[in-house]
Motif scaffolding. Structure first.
Motif, PDB file in Angstrom:
ATOM      1  N   ASP A  71       0.809  -1.221   0.000  1.00 56.08           N
ATOM      2  CA  ASP A  71       0.000   0.000   0.000  1.00 56.08           C
ATOM      3  C   ASP A  71       0.840   1.269   0.000  1.00 56.08           C
ATOM      4  O   ASP A  71       0.346   2.338  -0.353  1.00 56.08           O
ATOM      5  N   ASP A  74       2.555   2.073  -4.151  1.00 53.75           N
ATOM      6  CA  ASP A  74       1.704   1.900  -5.338  1.00 53.75           C
ATOM      7  C   ASP A  74       2.288   2.636  -6.544  1.00 53.75           C
ATOM      8  O   ASP A  74       2.712   3.792  -6.440  1.00 53.75           O
ATOM      9  N   LEU A  84       1.528  -2.664  -6.448  1.00 50.88           N
ATOM     10  CA  LEU A  84       0.188  -2.080  -6.396  1.00 50.88           C
ATOM     11  C   LEU A  84      -0.309  -2.024  -4.961  1.00 50.88           C
ATOM     12  O   LEU A  84       0.002  -2.909  -4.151  1.00 50.88           O
ATOM     13  N   ALA A  85      -1.095  -0.994  -4.661  1.00 51.05           N
ATOM     14  CA  ALA A  85      -1.819  -0.977  -3.395  1.00 51.05           C
ATOM     15  C   ALA A  85      -2.888  -2.063  -3.434  1.00 51.05           C
ATOM     16  O   ALA A  85      -3.364  -2.451  -4.509  1.00 51.05           O
TER      17      ALA A  85
END
Length: 380
Positions: A71, A74, A84-85
């Motif tokens: 998180d 990202d 990616l978150a």
């Protein structure tokens, strides 16, 4: 390669205490699917750490992984994979939680809350394919050490003062043997409580903060025990020491000593860029001055805390006179090296044998286990 199997651990004298360590997870089929080249759905790893890196460097696995979940990063890349978150990962993805040091339980809960197709733990992959999945270093070290030194682990368990210590001991060992966060489900991250427990006799204390970092532990000590007499903070990093002095500017009677602690005075290497994990060592990024507590401090002390990233045994050897003569309360980190769990109490007992031993743990993972040595005259 896992040197010692779970079955070998269970066959030792320690086996009855630890119970059945074989995975009871219902995720083995899911783990086998995750590892199957025939599966075509998206696959992600949670966390940018040595465990996810180990998977990405395992032949046959790298090409299966579509990305990393983090998180806080990202839109970046790591180890050649997109990061990616959690909210941006496809919901039909299979995710493996590679968090093990601090927050594996919270990470598992986070993945379940996002309702992916499947949320696994690294331990599930290990259980499904022990021939393929590399066991974390803390697991292989724990398995080998428990087999080789079973009697010492048994002796330590017998010395622990209270039932909470024994429960923590068993839970932490189970996690270190399996990497399964199931065993840490009841634990939480409690950094502000670290080194401070109700059974500690800390009124009117003279506190030695060995490994003072940026002053966070000393600050907590001063708030909790305002009647303290003095604090002596040792920290070899000039940057960390400057931060500590700024942080503690409003607190009284603090002596700052910009040196490391070891078993003899001299100079050693120091890795100054690792934040709270910066450590004295035999090699590193810069040279620092080190001293011993026995040389640096002529007056008696009442409470010594050590968190020295694996250098605790060396520092304790340099504090022998204070331990023998002052009989201080001790709070010593034992999690950096597997053997420290039994080496440190054995060493303390070689100096004096009239301490009660308690064990406490302050994260959901393998890190931040502290052993407390309480003078019997105050604990009983």
């Amino acid at each position: 390669m896992i040197t010692h199997s779970i079955s070998m651990i269970e066959s030792t004298a320690f086996g009855p205490l630890l119970g059945n360590l074989a995975s009871a997870s219902d995720m083995l089929n899911e783990a086998e699917l995750f590892l199957s080249p025939a599966y075509r759905g998206p696959r992600f790893l949670l966390g940018r750490n040595e465990h996810s890196a180990a998977l990405l460097h395992t032949a046959g696995i790298d090409s299966l992984i579509d990305g990393i979940v983090d998180d806080h990063a990202d839109g970046t890349t790591w180890q050649g994979k997109p990061v990616l978150a959690g909210e941006n990962v496809p919901t039909d993805a299979m995710i493996v939680n590679c968090s093990m040091s601090i927050a594996p339980v919270s990470a598992s809960r986070r993945l379940r809350a996002l309702r992916f197709k499947s949320s696994l733990n690294y331990a599930d992959l290990m259980a499904a394919r022990p021939d393929l999945i590399p066991a974390p270093a803390f697991v292989t070290e724990m398995r080998a050490n428990l087999v080789e030194h079973t009697s010492r682990w048994n002796a330590l368990y017998a010395q622990l003062k209270d039932e909470e210590s024994k429960t923590i001991f068993t839970d932490v060992l189970r996690f270190r043997l399996t990497a399964d966060p199931l065993y840490m489900a009841s634990y939480s991250i409690r950094f502000s409580d670290q080194y401070f427990e109700d059974f500690l006799p800390l009124q009117n204390a003279i506190f030695v903060d060995a490994g003072g970092f940026n002053g966070d532990t000393t600050e907590e000590f001063c708030k909790r025990y305002p009647d303290y007499r003095e604090v002596i903070l040792f920290e070899p990093s000039a940057t960390n020491m400057a931060d500590a002095k700024l942080r503690l500017a409003e607190h009284r009677d603090i002596r700052f000593i910009e040196q490391g602690i070891s078993d003899a005075p001299g100079t050693l290497w120091f890795n100054s860029d690792a934040g709270s994990a910066s450590a004295v060592s035999t090699e590193g990024a810069c040279r620092i001055d080190v001293t011993t507590l026995d040389i640096a401090l002529s007056d008696a002390v009442t409470f010594i805390k050590m968190d020295l990233e694996g250098w605790e045994m060396k520092a304790l050897a340099g504090a022998e006179q204070h331990i023998r003569n002052d009989y201080p309360t001790l709070a010593i980190s034992v999690y950096h090296s597997t053997s420290d769990f039994w080496r440190i109490p054995e060493y303390i007992a070689s100096i004096r044998q009239d301490y009660d031993i308690y064990l406490r743990h302050y994260t959901e993972g393998w890190s931040e286990t502290v052993m407390f040595f309480i003078p019997k005259t105050t604990a009983d």
